[in-house]
Design a protein around this motif. Sequence first.
Motif, PDB file in Angstrom:
ATOM      1  N   THR A   1     -12.324  15.427 -34.364  1.00  0.00           N
ATOM      2  CA  THR A   1     -12.825  13.948 -33.559  1.00  0.00           C
ATOM      3  C   THR A   1     -14.288  14.410 -33.436  1.00  0.00           C
ATOM      4  N   ASP A   2     -14.733  15.428 -33.151  1.00  0.00           N
ATOM      5  CA  ASP A   2     -16.325  15.548 -33.139  1.00  0.00           C
ATOM      6  C   ASP A   2     -16.931  15.411 -34.406  1.00  0.00           C
ATOM      7  N   ASN A   3     -16.278  16.003 -35.366  1.00  0.00           N
ATOM      8  CA  ASN A   3     -17.003  15.686 -36.647  1.00  0.00           C
ATOM      9  C   ASN A   3     -17.021  14.128 -37.271  1.00  0.00           C
ATOM     10  N   VAL A   4     -16.077  13.474 -36.897  1.00  0.00           N
ATOM     11  CA  VAL A   4     -15.957  12.034 -37.312  1.00  0.00           C
ATOM     12  C   VAL A   4     -16.965  11.274 -36.172  1.00  0.00           C
ATOM     13  N   ARG A   5     -17.069  11.620 -35.114  1.00  0.00           N
ATOM     14  CA  ARG A   5     -17.934  11.036 -34.200  1.00  0.00           C
ATOM     15  C   ARG A   5     -19.408  11.440 -34.724  1.00  0.00           C
ATOM     16  N   SER A   6     -19.271  12.696 -35.041  1.00  0.00           N
ATOM     17  CA  SER A   6     -21.016  12.888 -35.528  1.00  0.00           C
ATOM     18  C   SER A   6     -21.434  12.185 -36.732  1.00  0.00           C
ATOM     19  N   ASP A   7     -20.510  12.072 -37.616  1.00  0.00           N
ATOM     20  CA  ASP A   7     -20.736  11.340 -38.918  1.00  0.00           C
ATOM     21  C   ASP A   7     -20.878   9.961 -38.597  1.00  0.00           C
ATOM     22  N   VAL A   8     -20.309   9.287 -37.765  1.00  0.00           N
ATOM     23  CA  VAL A   8     -20.523   7.924 -37.411  1.00  0.00           C
ATOM     24  C   VAL A   8     -21.933   7.627 -36.590  1.00  0.00           C
ATOM     25  N   ILE A   9     -22.251   8.440 -35.552  1.00  0.00           N
ATOM     26  CA  ILE A   9     -23.338   8.453 -35.012  1.00  0.00           C
ATOM     27  C   ILE A   9     -24.640   8.760 -35.826  1.00  0.00           C
ATOM     28  N   LYS A  10     -24.409   9.643 -36.899  1.00  0.00           N
ATOM     29  CA  LYS A  10     -25.466   9.890 -37.779  1.00  0.00           C
ATOM     30  C   LYS A  10     -25.797   8.589 -38.738  1.00  0.00           C
ATOM     31  N   GLU A  11     -24.855   7.924 -38.962  1.00  0.00           N
ATOM     32  CA  GLU A  11     -24.822   6.543 -39.648  1.00  0.00           C
ATOM     33  C   GLU A  11     -25.820   5.780 -38.889  1.00  0.00           C
ATOM     34  N   LEU A  12     -25.700   5.820 -37.652  1.00  0.00           N
ATOM     35  CA  LEU A  12     -26.333   4.926 -36.787  1.00  0.00           C
ATOM     36  C   LEU A  12     -27.705   5.300 -36.451  1.00  0.00           C
ATOM     37  N   LEU A  13     -28.073   6.496 -36.527  1.00  0.00           N
ATOM     38  CA  LEU A  13     -29.584   6.931 -36.401  1.00  0.00           C
ATOM     39  C   LEU A  13     -30.460   6.136 -36.961  1.00  0.00           C
ATOM     40  N   PRO A  14     -30.385   6.017 -38.265  1.00  0.00           N
ATOM     41  CA  PRO A  14     -31.441   5.055 -38.768  1.00  0.00           C
ATOM     42  C   PRO A  14     -31.795   3.675 -38.088  1.00  0.00           C
ATOM     43  N   LEU A  15     -30.753   3.302 -37.546  1.00  0.00           N
ATOM     44  CA  LEU A  15     -30.915   2.018 -36.752  1.00  0.00           C
ATOM     45  C   LEU A  15     -31.756   2.426 -35.589  1.00  0.00           C
ATOM     46  N   VAL A  16     -31.434   3.450 -34.888  1.00  0.00           N
ATOM     47  CA  VAL A  16     -32.188   3.850 -33.903  1.00  0.00           C
ATOM     48  C   VAL A  16     -33.866   4.097 -34.113  1.00  0.00           C
ATOM     49  N   ASP A  17     -34.040   4.637 -35.258  1.00  0.00           N
ATOM     50  CA  ASP A  17     -35.166   4.833 -35.658  1.00  0.00           C
ATOM     51  C   ASP A  17     -35.930   3.586 -35.757  1.00  0.00           C
ATOM     52  N   ASN A  18     -35.376   2.718 -36.475  1.00  0.00           N
ATOM     53  CA  ASN A  18     -36.063   1.289 -36.539  1.00  0.00           C
ATOM     54  C   ASN A  18     -36.394   0.780 -35.206  1.00  0.00           C
ATOM     55  N   PHE A  19     -35.370   0.945 -34.259  1.00  0.00           N
ATOM     56  CA  PHE A  19     -35.797   0.224 -32.897  1.00  0.00           C
ATOM     57  C   PHE A  19     -37.080   1.135 -32.345  1.00  0.00           C
ATOM     58  N   GLU A  20     -36.878   2.219 -32.570  1.00  0.00           N
ATOM     59  CA  GLU A  20     -37.822   3.110 -32.066  1.00  0.00           C
ATOM     60  C   GLU A  20     -39.513   2.923 -32.696  1.00  0.00           C
ATOM     61  N   LEU A  21     -39.412   2.656 -33.946  1.00  0.00           N
ATOM     62  CA  LEU A  21     -40.703   2.291 -34.726  1.00  0.00           C
ATOM     63  C   LEU A  21     -41.104   0.773 -34.255  1.00  0.00           C
ATOM     64  N   ALA A  22     -40.250  -0.056 -34.013  1.00  0.00           N
ATOM     65  CA  ALA A  22     -40.551  -1.504 -33.613  1.00  0.00           C
ATOM     66  C   ALA A  22     -41.095  -1.294 -32.260  1.00  0.00           C
ATOM     67  N   ARG A  23     -40.474  -0.626 -31.418  1.00  0.00           N
ATOM     68  CA  ARG A  23     -41.080  -0.347 -30.027  1.00  0.00           C
ATOM     69  C   ARG A  23     -42.696   0.152 -29.882  1.00  0.00           C
ATOM     70  N   THR A  24     -42.638   1.123 -30.765  1.00  0.00           N
ATOM     71  CA  THR A  24     -44.277   1.589 -30.839  1.00  0.00           C
ATOM     72  C   THR A  24     -45.133   0.852 -31.638  1.00  0.00           C
ATOM     73  N   GLN A  25     -44.675  -0.048 -32.571  1.00  0.00           N
ATOM     74  CA  GLN A  25     -45.594  -0.835 -33.569  1.00  0.00           C
ATOM     75  C   GLN A  25     -45.915  -2.244 -33.042  1.00  0.00           C
ATOM     76  N   VAL A  26     -44.914  -2.909 -32.428  1.00  0.00           N
ATOM     77  CA  VAL A  26     -44.868  -4.341 -32.225  1.00  0.00           C
ATOM     78  C   VAL A  26     -45.760  -4.518 -30.869  1.00  0.00           C
ATOM     79  N   LYS A  27     -46.684  -5.153 -31.015  1.00  0.00           N
ATOM     80  CA  LYS A  27     -47.544  -5.661 -29.793  1.00  0.00           C
ATOM     81  C   LYS A  27     -47.540  -7.074 -29.573  1.00  0.00           C
ATOM     82  N   ALA A  28     -46.813  -7.378 -28.509  1.00  0.00           N
ATOM     83  CA  ALA A  28     -46.627  -8.795 -28.162  1.00  0.00           C
ATOM     84  C   ALA A  28     -47.744  -9.367 -27.357  1.00  0.00           C
ATOM     85  N   GLU A  29     -48.155 -10.392 -28.211  1.00  0.00           N
ATOM     86  CA  GLU A  29     -49.465 -11.084 -27.776  1.00  0.00           C
ATOM     87  C   GLU A  29     -49.180 -12.329 -26.952  1.00  0.00           C
ATOM     88  N   THR A  30     -48.010 -13.085 -27.428  1.00  0.00           N
ATOM     89  CA  THR A  30     -47.894 -14.337 -26.660  1.00  0.00           C
ATOM     90  C   THR A  30     -46.566 -14.180 -25.831  1.00  0.00           C
TER      91      THR A  30
END
Length: 268
Positions: free
Chosen positions: A147-176
């Motif tokens: 169960t832990d291995n399956v959960r780890s594999d699923v979470i590992k597949e979602l980590l790139p999405l988390v990285d993109n959100f983190e990158l967007a949070r640091t890079q996006v500068k809302a002006e309007t």
Amino acid sequence: MQLVARQSVGSVRRCTQARAAGAKPVVAQRAPVQRKLVVLRATEVQEAAADAAAEPAAEQQAEATLSPLEQAKLALESETVDKNVLTAALAGLEAEMGRLQSAASAAESRASALEASVASAKDQFIRLTADFDNFRRRTREESAQITDNVRSDVIKELLPLVDNFELARTQVKAETESEQKINNSYQSLYKQMVDLMRSLGVEAVPTTGSPFDPNFHDAIMREPSSSHPDGTVLQEFRKGFQLGGKLIRPAMVKVSFTEDGPANSSEE
């Protein structure tokens, strides 16, 4: 003489008249009765002889049915002790004692065999119970591990999405204002994802300001620093995550070193 002659003549006449009438003589009627009496007497004599012969046999059979101990008692209680009878009774007692001893030995052997069988069955039951408990524990651990291995594999597949959100949070500068609304929507989705991972037991690996740990950190850069101890994480380039103490992905970090520290390569 004349009287006798007349009586004889009368008798002859009566016999002649009886024969003529078909009647049997008196002597002829008594013969079957006498034969029946003879047969009955012979039968009585035979029955008496049979009874007389059966009595010793019955006595012998009764004596035979007695146990050797009872035969010995009868021999001792009799007024005239017969040595042969007493010897036979003693021999019977010895034979009976031998038979009883043999039966006791056989019973002891069977009891020992049964005790050994029961002990073996008990030992086997204990072993089987222990094996089953080990199997159940091992199966439970393996199930939790899967169960832990399956959960780890699923979470590992979602980590790139988390990285993109983190990158967007640091890079996006809302002006309007509209850009700020879009940014807030992204951050709301990111927050939901972080809360979901936390509910699954996922934790971020400590980085900035913590000592470098090669088990959880992946140092991609080193920088001299006099304000931080040697081997301190200065910057995080990519988040690391762990699940229940098990590392899912190491964090990419920059580590400090002092000028007096060991001369290691600044990059890996």
